[in-house]
Design an enzyme around this catalytic site. Sequence first.
Site, PDB file in Angstrom:
ATOM      1  N   SER A   1     -15.980  -2.708 -11.102  1.00 34.73           N
ATOM      2  CA  SER A   1     -17.118  -1.948 -10.576  1.00 34.73           C
ATOM      3  C   SER A   1     -18.319  -2.072 -11.492  1.00 34.73           C
ATOM      4  O   SER A   1     -18.171  -2.212 -12.724  1.00 34.73           O
ATOM      5  CB  SER A   1     -16.705  -0.481 -10.480  1.00 34.73           C
ATOM      6  OG  SER A   1     -17.824   0.341 -10.306  1.00 34.73           O
TER       7      SER A   1
ATOM      8  N   PHE B   1      -6.308  -4.213  -5.400  1.00 32.72           N
ATOM      9  CA  PHE B   1      -7.217  -3.104  -5.061  1.00 32.72           C
ATOM     10  C   PHE B   1      -6.594  -1.742  -5.342  1.00 32.72           C
ATOM     11  O   PHE B   1      -7.324  -0.782  -5.563  1.00 32.72           O
ATOM     12  CB  PHE B   1      -7.568  -3.123  -3.561  1.00 32.72           C
ATOM     13  CG  PHE B   1      -8.357  -4.321  -3.156  1.00 32.72           C
ATOM     14  CD1 PHE B   1      -9.708  -4.401  -3.446  1.00 32.72           C
ATOM     15  CD2 PHE B   1      -7.757  -5.376  -2.499  1.00 32.72           C
ATOM     16  CE1 PHE B   1     -10.449  -5.508  -3.082  1.00 32.72           C
ATOM     17  CE2 PHE B   1      -8.482  -6.483  -2.132  1.00 32.72           C
ATOM     18  CZ  PHE B   1      -9.832  -6.549  -2.415  1.00 32.72           C
TER      19      PHE B   1
ATOM     20  N   LYS C   1     -10.101   6.144  -6.846  1.00 32.70           N
ATOM     21  CA  LYS C   1     -11.513   5.769  -7.038  1.00 32.70           C
ATOM     22  C   LYS C   1     -12.508   6.919  -6.936  1.00 32.70           C
ATOM     23  O   LYS C   1     -13.718   6.675  -6.810  1.00 32.70           O
ATOM     24  CB  LYS C   1     -11.890   4.678  -6.037  1.00 32.70           C
ATOM     25  CG  LYS C   1     -11.731   5.117  -4.591  1.00 32.70           C
ATOM     26  CD  LYS C   1     -12.381   4.156  -3.642  1.00 32.70           C
ATOM     27  CE  LYS C   1     -12.324   4.725  -2.244  1.00 32.70           C
ATOM     28  NZ  LYS C   1     -13.362   4.400  -1.366  1.00 32.70           N
TER      29      LYS C   1
ATOM     30  N   ASP D   1       4.861   2.214  -3.883  1.00 33.01           N
ATOM     31  CA  ASP D   1       3.997   2.837  -4.877  1.00 33.01           C
ATOM     32  C   ASP D   1       4.130   2.032  -6.165  1.00 33.01           C
ATOM     33  O   ASP D   1       5.215   1.958  -6.755  1.00 33.01           O
ATOM     34  CB  ASP D   1       4.415   4.300  -5.098  1.00 33.01           C
ATOM     35  CG  ASP D   1       3.336   5.058  -5.861  1.00 33.01           C
ATOM     36  OD1 ASP D   1       2.814   4.505  -6.857  1.00 33.01           O
ATOM     37  OD2 ASP D   1       3.015   6.180  -5.448  1.00 33.01           O
TER      38      ASP D   1
ATOM     39  N   ASN E   1     -22.339  -1.293  -4.319  1.00 31.27           N
ATOM     40  CA  ASN E   1     -21.927  -0.239  -3.368  1.00 31.27           C
ATOM     41  C   ASN E   1     -21.539  -0.806  -1.999  1.00 31.27           C
ATOM     42  O   ASN E   1     -22.422  -1.091  -1.180  1.00 31.27           O
ATOM     43  CB  ASN E   1     -23.061   0.777  -3.205  1.00 31.27           C
ATOM     44  CG  ASN E   1     -23.273   1.596  -4.459  1.00 31.27           C
ATOM     45  OD1 ASN E   1     -23.518   1.046  -5.530  1.00 31.27           O
ATOM     46  ND2 ASN E   1     -23.158   2.897  -4.354  1.00 31.27           N
TER      47      ASN E   1
ATOM     48  N   ARG F   1     -29.507   2.158  -5.521  1.00 35.54           N
ATOM     49  CA  ARG F   1     -28.246   1.420  -5.588  1.00 35.54           C
ATOM     50  C   ARG F   1     -28.385   0.111  -4.819  1.00 35.54           C
ATOM     51  O   ARG F   1     -29.310  -0.072  -4.040  1.00 35.54           O
ATOM     52  CB  ARG F   1     -27.096   2.236  -4.942  1.00 35.54           C
ATOM     53  CG  ARG F   1     -26.788   3.550  -5.621  1.00 35.54           C
ATOM     54  CD  ARG F   1     -26.072   3.351  -6.947  1.00 35.54           C
ATOM     55  NE  ARG F   1     -25.686   4.622  -7.541  1.00 35.54           N
ATOM     56  CZ  ARG F   1     -26.501   5.403  -8.256  1.00 35.54           C
ATOM     57  NH1 ARG F   1     -27.757   5.024  -8.477  1.00 35.54           N
ATOM     58  NH2 ARG F   1     -26.067   6.540  -8.762  1.00 35.54           N
TER      59      ARG F   1
ATOM     60  N   LYS G   1     -11.645   1.066 -15.232  1.00 37.16           N
ATOM     61  CA  LYS G   1     -12.153  -0.261 -14.859  1.00 37.16           C
ATOM     62  C   LYS G   1     -12.476  -1.073 -16.119  1.00 37.16           C
ATOM     63  O   LYS G   1     -12.176  -2.264 -16.204  1.00 37.16           O
ATOM     64  CB  LYS G   1     -13.392  -0.128 -13.965  1.00 37.16           C
ATOM     65  CG  LYS G   1     -13.085   0.467 -12.596  1.00 37.16           C
ATOM     66  CD  LYS G   1     -12.102  -0.397 -11.805  1.00 37.16           C
ATOM     67  CE  LYS G   1     -11.604   0.261 -10.547  1.00 37.16           C
ATOM     68  NZ  LYS G   1     -10.486  -0.461  -9.901  1.00 37.16           N
TER      69      LYS G   1
ATOM     70  N   ASN H   1      -4.346   6.832   0.661  1.00 37.93           N
ATOM     71  CA  ASN H   1      -5.758   7.051   0.988  1.00 37.93           C
ATOM     72  C   ASN H   1      -6.172   6.240   2.212  1.00 37.93           C
ATOM     73  O   ASN H   1      -7.322   5.850   2.341  1.00 37.93           O
ATOM     74  CB  ASN H   1      -6.611   6.671  -0.231  1.00 37.93           C
ATOM     75  CG  ASN H   1      -8.002   7.249  -0.157  1.00 37.93           C
ATOM     76  OD1 ASN H   1      -8.230   8.240   0.535  1.00 37.93           O
ATOM     77  ND2 ASN H   1      -8.945   6.610  -0.822  1.00 37.93           N
TER      78      ASN H   1
ATOM     79  N   TYR I   1     -12.343   7.454 -14.407  1.00 38.97           N
ATOM     80  CA  TYR I   1     -12.292   6.374 -13.412  1.00 38.97           C
ATOM     81  C   TYR I   1     -12.991   5.123 -13.970  1.00 38.97           C
ATOM     82  O   TYR I   1     -12.435   4.025 -13.963  1.00 38.97           O
ATOM     83  CB  TYR I   1     -12.956   6.808 -12.096  1.00 38.97           C
ATOM     84  CG  TYR I   1     -13.352   5.648 -11.228  1.00 38.97           C
ATOM     85  CD1 TYR I   1     -12.392   4.932 -10.517  1.00 38.97           C
ATOM     86  CD2 TYR I   1     -14.681   5.199 -11.168  1.00 38.97           C
ATOM     87  CE1 TYR I   1     -12.746   3.832  -9.752  1.00 38.97           C
ATOM     88  CE2 TYR I   1     -15.040   4.105 -10.412  1.00 38.97           C
ATOM     89  CZ  TYR I   1     -14.067   3.427  -9.700  1.00 38.97           C
ATOM     90  OH  TYR I   1     -14.421   2.330  -8.973  1.00 38.97           O
TER      91      TYR I   1
ATOM     92  N   ASP J   1       0.887  -1.176   0.000  1.00 31.92           N
ATOM     93  CA  ASP J   1       0.000   0.000   0.000  1.00 31.92           C
ATOM     94  C   ASP J   1       0.920   1.221   0.000  1.00 31.92           C
ATOM     95  O   ASP J   1       1.980   1.199   0.643  1.00 31.92           O
ATOM     96  CB  ASP J   1      -0.884  -0.018   1.257  1.00 31.92           C
ATOM     97  CG  ASP J   1      -2.165   0.775   1.076  1.00 31.92           C
ATOM     98  OD1 ASP J   1      -3.246   0.188   1.251  1.00 31.92           O
ATOM     99  OD2 ASP J   1      -2.092   1.994   0.765  1.00 31.92           O
TER     100      ASP J   1
ATOM    101  N   GLY K   1     -23.435  12.936 -13.504  1.00 37.11           N
ATOM    102  CA  GLY K   1     -22.804  11.627 -13.729  1.00 37.11           C
ATOM    103  C   GLY K   1     -23.481  10.475 -13.011  1.00 37.11           C
ATOM    104  O   GLY K   1     -23.138   9.314 -13.248  1.00 37.11           O
TER     105      GLY K   1
HETATM  106  N1  UFG Z   1     -25.669  10.482  -2.569  1.00 37.02           N
HETATM  107  C1  UFG Z   1     -26.356  11.537  -1.994  1.00 37.02           C
HETATM  108  N2  UFG Z   1     -25.668  12.367  -1.174  1.00 37.02           N
HETATM  109  C2  UFG Z   1     -24.338  12.203  -0.892  1.00 37.02           C
HETATM  110  C3  UFG Z   1     -23.647  11.126  -1.472  1.00 37.02           C
HETATM  111  C4  UFG Z   1     -24.347  10.285  -2.324  1.00 37.02           C
HETATM  112  O1  UFG Z   1     -27.550  11.712  -2.210  1.00 37.02           O
HETATM  113  O2  UFG Z   1     -23.777  13.016  -0.149  1.00 37.02           O
HETATM  114  C5  UFG Z   1     -26.405   9.563  -3.452  1.00 37.02           C
HETATM  115  C6  UFG Z   1     -25.826   9.504  -4.859  1.00 37.02           C
HETATM  116  O3  UFG Z   1     -26.345  10.544  -5.642  1.00 37.02           O
HETATM  117  C7  UFG Z   1     -26.251   8.120  -5.291  1.00 37.02           C
HETATM  118  C8  UFG Z   1     -26.215   7.291  -3.983  1.00 37.02           C
HETATM  119  O4  UFG Z   1     -26.279   8.264  -2.936  1.00 37.02           O
HETATM  120  O5  UFG Z   1     -27.567   8.139  -5.752  1.00 37.02           O
HETATM  121  C9  UFG Z   1     -24.942   6.495  -3.827  1.00 37.02           C
HETATM  122  O6  UFG Z   1     -23.848   7.362  -4.024  1.00 37.02           O
HETATM  123  P1  UFG Z   1     -22.340   6.922  -3.701  1.00 37.02           P
HETATM  124  O7  UFG Z   1     -21.472   8.097  -4.017  1.00 37.02           O
HETATM  125  O8  UFG Z   1     -22.253   6.357  -2.334  1.00 37.02           O
HETATM  126  O9  UFG Z   1     -22.085   5.736  -4.696  1.00 37.02           O
HETATM  127  P2  UFG Z   1     -22.151   5.720  -6.291  1.00 37.02           P
HETATM  128  O10 UFG Z   1     -23.169   4.693  -6.633  1.00 37.02           O
HETATM  129  O11 UFG Z   1     -22.302   7.056  -6.889  1.00 37.02           O
HETATM  130  O12 UFG Z   1     -20.660   5.297  -6.621  1.00 37.02           O
HETATM  131  C10 UFG Z   1     -20.201   4.025  -6.353  1.00 37.02           C
HETATM  132  C11 UFG Z   1     -18.690   4.065  -6.128  1.00 37.02           C
HETATM  133  C12 UFG Z   1     -17.983   4.486  -7.377  1.00 37.02           C
HETATM  134  C13 UFG Z   1     -18.445   3.649  -8.544  1.00 37.02           C
HETATM  135  C14 UFG Z   1     -19.948   3.659  -8.660  1.00 37.02           C
HETATM  136  C15 UFG Z   1     -20.440   2.731  -9.704  1.00 37.02           C
HETATM  137  O13 UFG Z   1     -18.375   4.977  -5.094  1.00 37.02           O
HETATM  138  O14 UFG Z   1     -16.602   4.281  -7.181  1.00 37.02           O
HETATM  139  O15 UFG Z   1     -20.524   3.239  -7.429  1.00 37.02           O
HETATM  140  O16 UFG Z   1     -21.780   2.956  -9.993  1.00 37.02           O
HETATM  141  F1  UFG Z   1     -17.951   4.129  -9.705  1.00 37.02           F
END
Ligand code: UFG
Length: 338
Positions: free
Chosen positions: A125, A81, A85, A58, A180, A232, A154, A35, A150, A31, A298
Amino acid sequence: MKILVTGGLGFIGSHVVVELQQEGFEVVIIDNLSNTDISVLDGITAITDKKPVFEKLDLRDKVSVVSFFERNADITGVIHFAASKAVGESVKNPLLYYENNLNTLVYILQELQKKDSAKFIFSSSCTVYGQAHTMPITENAPVQKAMSPYGNTKQIGEEIIQDVCRTSSSLKAIALRYFNPIGAHDSFKIGELPLGVPQNLVPYITQTAMGIREHLSVFGGDYPTLDGTAIRDYIHVVDLAKAHVTALKKLINEAQGPIYDYFNIGTGKGSSVLEVINAFEKVSRQKLNYKMVERRAGDVVEAYADTAKANEFLGWKSIFTLEEALESAWKWEQKMRN
Ligand code: UFG
């Protein structure tokens, strides 16, 4: 059997190291601590009673990677891993992501290719599916153009591994497409350690409940879902960690079978942001301060897994409920702050 876990002090990596050690594997961790914190090594050791070998390295430094594998010639499996991310950061600094996530992958595969026999598990992912057209998402759903550098790393990462496996009779690999991951180990000695302001939903919720953040912003209340918030598939990190050990054993034990394969790793159940908030309020017995705000750029509307392939071919299934995972995340947050 000696297994290298790159990024083994990160959130998912540390939980996988615990499961590997508990299954009798000898673990070496690499590692760069970009992070995470070195104290995670103590957390792992406190759970398993066996300190894994750790090397701060690294992986972008090819000379060091070559030297590491020369010094550790008995490593026959790698769970990879180590990668960046953060979706938003990758849009701002794509080359950092291509270097961190792809150069390092190539260097490791180059070393594994030199061996008579090697197993490789890749941390992929569900982002590779983009907004899938049908739910739940099966592995047959098309990989769609990535929405961020990102996500692209993947997709390209999976392609690189597949190409290498095609030409190498000694390398076998599995890519695990995570949905998730949330939660913490039930010892509460390891868990998620987001640096700075959390980007992900659950650490943001637990920090808000703890009073570290003033309120949670719910990104989008106008999605075409039952309650208007995005959906999710939240999977307990220990379930996810066990999937890695199962996949590794599959590669070790099955002489037959494909040399490259990929699996969805989720629970199969979709939950909206409001459902997560409600479940959290139930397990933490407190109201969460949240506000509805604009959609986040996004984000897909919904993504949850069809887990039949992993159930059938790996014999793996998630066990924990959303409530159990949220409760563990909450206990970990409280323990970390006290
Ligand atoms: N969300 C909020 N408020 C926040 C954070 C998140 O409403 O402060 C919502 C997001 O909009 C989303 C859900 O909660 O609808 C989950 O969001 P996350 O950021 O926890 O997870 P994501 O699904 O966006 O992202 C995860 C991983 C990424 C990966 C992605 C693949 O963190 O690395 O899944 O879909 F790319």
